[in-house]
Scaffold this active site. Structure first.
Site, PDB file in Angstrom:
ATOM      1  CB  ILE A 166      -1.005   0.034   1.182  1.00 43.12           C
ATOM      2  CG1 ILE A 166      -0.294  -0.119   2.534  1.00 43.12           C
ATOM      3  CG2 ILE A 166      -2.069  -1.031   0.989  1.00 43.12           C
ATOM      4  CD1 ILE A 166      -1.219   0.019   3.738  1.00 43.12           C
ATOM      5  N   GLY A 167       2.155   1.131   0.135  1.00 40.87           N
ATOM      6  CA  GLY A 167       2.996   2.319   0.142  1.00 40.87           C
ATOM      7  C   GLY A 167       4.464   1.976   0.235  1.00 40.87           C
TER       8      GLY A 167
ATOM      9  N   GLY B 216       8.437   4.145   1.271  1.00 38.04           N
ATOM     10  CA  GLY B 216       9.098   5.369   1.689  1.00 38.04           C
ATOM     11  C   GLY B 216      10.566   5.119   1.924  1.00 38.04           C
ATOM     12  N   GLY B 217      11.213   6.079   2.543  1.00 40.13           N
ATOM     13  CA  GLY B 217      12.645   5.995   2.783  1.00 40.13           C
ATOM     14  C   GLY B 217      13.057   4.859   3.697  1.00 40.13           C
ATOM     15  CG  MET B 218      13.034   4.852   7.580  1.00 40.17           C
ATOM     16  SD  MET B 218      14.661   4.202   7.964  1.00 40.17           S
ATOM     17  CE  MET B 218      14.305   3.260   9.425  1.00 40.17           C
TER      18      MET B 218
ATOM     19  CB  VAL C 112       3.482   0.507   4.209  1.00 39.99           C
ATOM     20  CG1 VAL C 112       2.328   0.231   5.174  1.00 39.99           C
ATOM     21  CG2 VAL C 112       4.507   1.429   4.848  1.00 39.99           C
TER      22      VAL C 112
ATOM     23  CE  LYS D 109       8.352   2.830   7.864  1.00 35.17           C
ATOM     24  NZ  LYS D 109       8.352   4.111   8.575  1.00 35.17           N
TER      25      LYS D 109
ATOM     26  CG  ASP E  60      10.344  13.039   8.507  1.00 34.74           C
ATOM     27  OD1 ASP E  60      10.606  14.006   7.751  1.00 34.74           O
ATOM     28  OD2 ASP E  60      10.223  11.877   8.100  1.00 34.74           O
TER      29      ASP E  60
END
Length: 161
Positions: free
Chosen positions: A20-21, A23-25, A28, A43, A136
């Site tokens: 579903i997603g 990112g930098g880390m 997800v 995550k 952040d």
């Protein structure tokens, strides 16, 4: 983890539905908690990131910071875990969209903007009272649920005071 997890993949008690997603880390995924029979967000920390001790500590700190907070506008973390070589955080699934996506598709009214700001600042005030500074805050780390409730996530760069 060089490639995304496939639907049906299992991480401990969690069964992956789909991504579903990202990112930098990490990535997800929407998943099912087969033990508690609920939908969660997983995550996943990629293996190359987990191999970096500093980034792994940041991932763990994100889970610890968020789980130390109990507030309706802060993402609830259920568990941090590891299955085989995959590190993950299991949290509540937010059925909604990021503030960035929301802003890109519609113009916000003054009342809606104020409502979102109040919910975000209330969440951050709670974090500050617990000596956690987010560091952040950005539209990608603010989710707006379909019912209008706002959730702050992305405690990956917290500063403990």
């Amino acid at each position: 983890m060089g490639s995304p997890l496939s639907p049906g993949a299992k991480l401990g008690r969690y069964e992956v539905r789909y991504q579903i997603g990202a990112g930098g880390m990490g990535e997800v995924y929407l998943a099912d908690d087969t033990q508690l029979e609920r939908t969660v967000a997983l995550k996943i920390l990629p293996e190359n990131v987990a191999a970096d001790r500093t980034r792994l500590q940041r991932f763990v700190q994100e889970a610890k910071s968020a789980s130390a907070l109990n507030h309706p506008n802060i993402l609830t973390v259920f568990e941090i875990g590891q299955a085989d070589s995959i590190h993950f955080i299991a949290s509540e699934y937010i059925d909604g969209e990021t503030l960035r996506h929301h802003l890109s598709r519609s113009q916000m009214t003054l009342n809606e903007g104020l409502d979102i700001c109040i919910q975000v600042t209330t969440a951050l005030a709670t974090a500050h009272k617990a000596s956690i500074i987010h560091r952040d805050i950005k539209p990608e780390n603010i989710m707006i649920r379909r019912d209008g409730i706002v959730n702050v996530l992305g405690f990956g760069l917290p500063k403990l005071t």
